[in-house]
Design a protein around this motif. Sequence first.
Motif, PDB file in Angstrom:
ATOM      1  N   ILE A 191       0.824  -1.213   0.000  1.00 22.27           N
ATOM      2  CA  ILE A 191       0.000   0.000   0.000  1.00 22.27           C
ATOM      3  C   ILE A 191       0.854   1.258   0.000  1.00 22.27           C
ATOM      4  O   ILE A 191       0.452   2.292  -0.518  1.00 22.27           O
ATOM      5  CB  ILE A 191      -0.985  -0.003   1.195  1.00 22.27           C
ATOM      6  CG1 ILE A 191      -1.963   1.191   1.114  1.00 22.27           C
ATOM      7  CG2 ILE A 191      -0.281   0.026   2.539  1.00 22.27           C
ATOM      8  CD1 ILE A 191      -2.922   1.153  -0.029  1.00 22.27           C
ATOM      9  N   GLU A 192       2.085   1.166   0.533  1.00 24.59           N
ATOM     10  CA  GLU A 192       2.942   2.345   0.572  1.00 24.59           C
ATOM     11  C   GLU A 192       3.135   2.920  -0.837  1.00 24.59           C
ATOM     12  O   GLU A 192       3.230   4.122  -1.018  1.00 24.59           O
ATOM     13  CB  GLU A 192       4.306   2.009   1.186  1.00 24.59           C
ATOM     14  CG  GLU A 192       4.273   1.836   2.697  1.00 24.59           C
ATOM     15  CD  GLU A 192       3.836   3.089   3.445  1.00 24.59           C
ATOM     16  OE1 GLU A 192       4.153   4.207   2.983  1.00 24.59           O
ATOM     17  OE2 GLU A 192       3.143   2.956   4.476  1.00 24.59           O
ATOM     18  N   LEU A 208       0.260   5.159  -1.728  1.00 25.69           N
ATOM     19  CA  LEU A 208       0.355   6.468  -1.072  1.00 25.69           C
ATOM     20  C   LEU A 208       1.434   7.327  -1.733  1.00 25.69           C
ATOM     21  O   LEU A 208       1.246   8.525  -1.938  1.00 25.69           O
ATOM     22  CB  LEU A 208       0.637   6.289   0.425  1.00 25.69           C
ATOM     23  CG  LEU A 208      -0.528   5.666   1.209  1.00 25.69           C
ATOM     24  CD1 LEU A 208      -0.104   5.322   2.630  1.00 25.69           C
ATOM     25  CD2 LEU A 208      -1.742   6.581   1.239  1.00 25.69           C
ATOM     26  N   ASP A 209       2.540   6.699  -2.095  1.00 23.47           N
ATOM     27  CA  ASP A 209       3.600   7.450  -2.784  1.00 23.47           C
ATOM     28  C   ASP A 209       3.040   8.132  -4.030  1.00 23.47           C
ATOM     29  O   ASP A 209       3.347   9.287  -4.306  1.00 23.47           O
ATOM     30  CB  ASP A 209       4.740   6.517  -3.223  1.00 23.47           C
ATOM     31  CG  ASP A 209       5.591   6.092  -2.045  1.00 23.47           C
ATOM     32  OD1 ASP A 209       5.451   6.708  -0.973  1.00 23.47           O
ATOM     33  OD2 ASP A 209       6.386   5.149  -2.200  1.00 23.47           O
ATOM     34  N   PHE A 261       0.705  11.148  -3.250  1.00 25.30           N
ATOM     35  CA  PHE A 261       1.355  12.385  -2.818  1.00 25.30           C
ATOM     36  C   PHE A 261       2.229  13.007  -3.887  1.00 25.30           C
ATOM     37  O   PHE A 261       2.514  14.198  -3.839  1.00 25.30           O
ATOM     38  CB  PHE A 261       2.139  12.162  -1.531  1.00 25.30           C
ATOM     39  CG  PHE A 261       1.234  11.778  -0.410  1.00 25.30           C
ATOM     40  CD1 PHE A 261       0.164  12.589  -0.074  1.00 25.30           C
ATOM     41  CD2 PHE A 261       1.398  10.596   0.265  1.00 25.30           C
ATOM     42  CE1 PHE A 261      -0.702  12.238   0.926  1.00 25.30           C
ATOM     43  CE2 PHE A 261       0.544  10.228   1.268  1.00 25.30           C
ATOM     44  CZ  PHE A 261      -0.512  11.054   1.604  1.00 25.30           C
ATOM     45  N   SER A 262       2.653  12.193  -4.843  1.00 24.89           N
ATOM     46  CA  SER A 262       3.459  12.829  -5.882  1.00 24.89           C
ATOM     47  C   SER A 262       2.556  13.445  -6.951  1.00 24.89           C
ATOM     48  O   SER A 262       2.969  14.345  -7.666  1.00 24.89           O
ATOM     49  CB  SER A 262       4.440  11.829  -6.483  1.00 24.89           C
ATOM     50  OG  SER A 262       3.737  10.761  -7.044  1.00 24.89           O
ATOM     51  N   ASP A 263       1.314  12.949  -7.064  1.00 26.05           N
ATOM     52  CA  ASP A 263       0.437  13.445  -8.129  1.00 26.05           C
ATOM     53  C   ASP A 263      -0.475  14.588  -7.704  1.00 26.05           C
ATOM     54  O   ASP A 263      -0.862  15.405  -8.515  1.00 26.05           O
ATOM     55  CB  ASP A 263      -0.446  12.306  -8.649  1.00 26.05           C
ATOM     56  CG  ASP A 263       0.335  11.383  -9.556  1.00 26.05           C
ATOM     57  OD1 ASP A 263       1.534  11.645  -9.745  1.00 26.05           O
ATOM     58  OD2 ASP A 263      -0.238  10.418 -10.062  1.00 26.05           O
TER      59      ASP A 263
END
Lengths: 621, 428
Positions: free
Chosen positions: B413-414, B417-418, B421-423
Amino acid sequence: MDNKFDVIVIGGGHAGVEAACSSARTGSKTALITHKVDKIGEMSCNPAIGGLGKGHLVKEIDALDGIMAKATDRSCIQFRMLNSSRGAAVRGPRAQTDRILYKNAINQLVSEQKNLQIIEGSVEDLIVLNKKVNGVILGDNKKISSKSVVLTTGTFLQGLIRIGSEKQEAGRVGDKASIKLAKRLKDLKFSIGRLKTGTPPRLLKKTINFNDLNEQQPDKKLVPFSFINRDIHIPQISCFITHTNKNTHEIIAQNLNLSPMYSGEIQSMGARYCPSIEDKIHKFKSKSSHQIFLEPEGLDSDLIYPNGISSSLPTEIQEQFVRTIKGLESVIITQPAYAIEYDFVDPQELTHSLETKKIKNLFFAGQINGTTGYEEAASQGIIAGINASLKTTSNKEFIIPRSSGYIGVLIDDLVTKGTKEPYRMFTSRSEYRLLLRADNADLRLTPLGIDIGCVDIDRQRQFEKKSKRIKEGFRLVKNHKFSPDALLKKGIKINKDGKKRNIIDLLSFSNITTPKLKKILPELSGLEDDVIEQIEIEAKYAGYLDRQRMDIQDFEKEENLKIPKSTNYKLVGSLSNEMVEKLSKIKPPTLGAASRISGVTPAATIALLRYIKKNKNKKAA
Amino acid sequence: MKASKETIFALATQRGKSGIAVFRISGKGSHTIIKSISSKKKFKTNFATLNNLLDGKGVIDQTLTTFFKSPKSYTGEDMVEISCHGSISVINKITKTLLKKQIRLAEPGEFTKRALINDKLSVIEAETINDLVNAETENQRKTAISNLSGNLDKLVNEISNKQKKLLADIEAIIDFADEDLPKEIYKNIKEQNKNIYKQIENIIERSALSRQIHDGFTITIIGKPNTGKSSFINYINNKEVSIVTNIPGTTTDLVSSSLDIQGDKYTFIDTAGIRKYKNLIEKIGIERSLESAEKSDLNIVFLKNNEKKNYSKIKSKIFVKSKYDTNKKKISGVHSISSVSGYGIEPLIKTISSKLKKKPISGPVFSRERHMESLKKSLLLLKSLDLKEIDIAAENVRRSIMYIDGINQKFDIEKILDIIFSDFCIGK
């Protein structure tokens, strides 16, 4: 003042008060030691509780008879159910709270708690003998002994506040940092990291022009956070929304070098979901405007919390850019925004009960473990408090599995994976989101709480009644089955396939609603709303819930395969050196936990499984 | 004390008399152990060295010995490869000598398993090695070697990354309900989803075609007794093509021969066994053959006269009339052949392969049932995606990723989330 306790809790923040109360509820004579008694229950960041994922945590804390939900219900000045138009599993209750009402509620709940004493003082050191904690030493050199200690020092370890180039050692604005204690933890060889977080400026309400701003009204239907409350009795007020604009962005971009985050002075990791306004503008250049929520700090408060513009720019630049924003043209800042850097302990140092692996009977909870948010802190607090108490009398541990609650997800993520940025809960972190809902937190967790003894008798009785009602309700809707013909007679049309269906089957048709079904099963009218709600949710997610329940069975198989603490991973064979090192450090308690550690491959999990089984057989033989 | 990692060995070549045989030794102790039974005491890594193997009493054999240093070896561990003379007595003697040392015989597949654990191979590559070792035809070899070079892993990762981006967008809608997400996010999600499931559909289609590369084509030969079926099989077995395998039927009384024709594997099932039922009504015989005909990719019907209508139930078929050498009468739509002179056989083979081989396949393909199952399950979930029920949509996409990731890795799942937050600019 007594100088002998079962459990000492250090810190009076959200983790500390839950830990102190849950330890006392579980039957231990408990002391809560804090710098300043009048700061207990302080909301040091935004005046809100709950939200997506976080709301789930608050409900779960309440299911274990914690105090956060009760205090929220007594201070909620704007209730909103986020995602209310979406499925039950992704709804998140959120409250804007009145800071003072919240703090008063917490103080009252803490003072009413039996077995709990509050002590004002600063803890300078821990008494550690043979790798076991035995109490604490206060600033005046006074010793207080205890069987367990829970450390909930938040951002106070080596806390360093920054506004522009100014810096100041502090736990939060106005409070001293705990420097000696931080050194002690280093001496005990805990692995320490550094994180940062930030907070926006506070604005004087009467200097804001709300006339042209978008108003966000509270929900019409208020749902209390605590399962023991039926209503929220506080007046509800609105928030307002405004936006940054080109001028704001220009000022910030021009002064970026004055922000310690960008001048290279701060290198610690901040949370990506709580970016400063500098970050937002720098990283998302294509976005011409960012949303700001103007949140009231209380019913009678003259302050506004502008959520969305945390910053570490110098005060005068803050003033400049804030005044470019619609409605804030002549605003007065009462307290500037600031960034704070602080130490945290690598949560991989902890077991699932939040006890440290290095020092027995010592527990850590809250922001010290690398999390962010009141709810995340309180969740750890309640678990650490219960376990610190259990530790004084038995070998029992209280661990919520990932499959039973978000609290379980939170702690399992922290202790198996560690964290590089302040950890915050999201609903997407749970693999069993459809089952772990805010609405059924009590059904999932209160029985566990009753078992372990952290739930008061009143709540226990109320829960048992509810749980009985729900069981009976489900029996009713499952036992009565209707053929398409019988349904047609009552005006409900479905495919004439001759199949007999029960109420749950029927509710999964989108055109069939509970009121319609009361015509064919009048007893439905006798069911209470909370029972109907559970039945409707079960019907809506029908096949999906069964699927997740099957997933949980698989998960439990791996969780039930315990890895002995004494396992020498070098002897397992087929593991790379890096993996041996990782596993030896983290010491996962189960095969499942081992498989979740990053870098542990499926093949390694299998090798580990074989080794455990082989050794078990050897012992049995 | 038990060594932390057991050293294992195995004969890598087929047991039996041959020019050379190869032993492989892997594990921490491999270098020391082989040095202890060698005439040479120093070995340069990755270089074949002429070396006498000794058993204490004398020389066992003259060998070429190569040392590999961890991690640069097949298993990722220290390894030794010994090429010795391929006689049974040499093999036996070396095996015995090695067994006396702290070393054991490898379990089947253990070298590859160690390579997998030491991250030298992905799961797909390990499966592919098995395919490569078992490749019988040219096209099987080509598919296997292209998959071994990591094509499939790349493809799986590519799909999985697209799915993760898709899930990240859906999760952003759920977990960041009160943030100002881009307005076009729903439209984007729908487009992304369509793009992904079209790609998976394409791969499934392509892979289904190439399945036949892996399994080959099955062709059943049916017809009344004495129409020349067995003579035809005998003819092509002997003359036209190389024999791959010859498996006598056990339960069905059917005989099958696998042939490599232009790089593809064709298995001919001869219903000659039906002749046993000669004294029963012929119809029964035909019905027995129908079972096999039903399952095959193509059927060759041998005619006695012009009894085509008897076979109307058979789907994919070519009619053949044999014995052209004795009866030169041709029937339209029927191949005339002679298994004596070879007349008409080549055109018949061409017709067979053109009927079976459709368009050429480009791009990596999946050849295993396990992979196809995962792709199909994933596809089903994505195709039925309904964003009105966003919580269920997220659950379906999540499960669809688990199927795809199950092909070569695990879900985390990480990563989702990555991406969020980058998009998106998220956070108050």
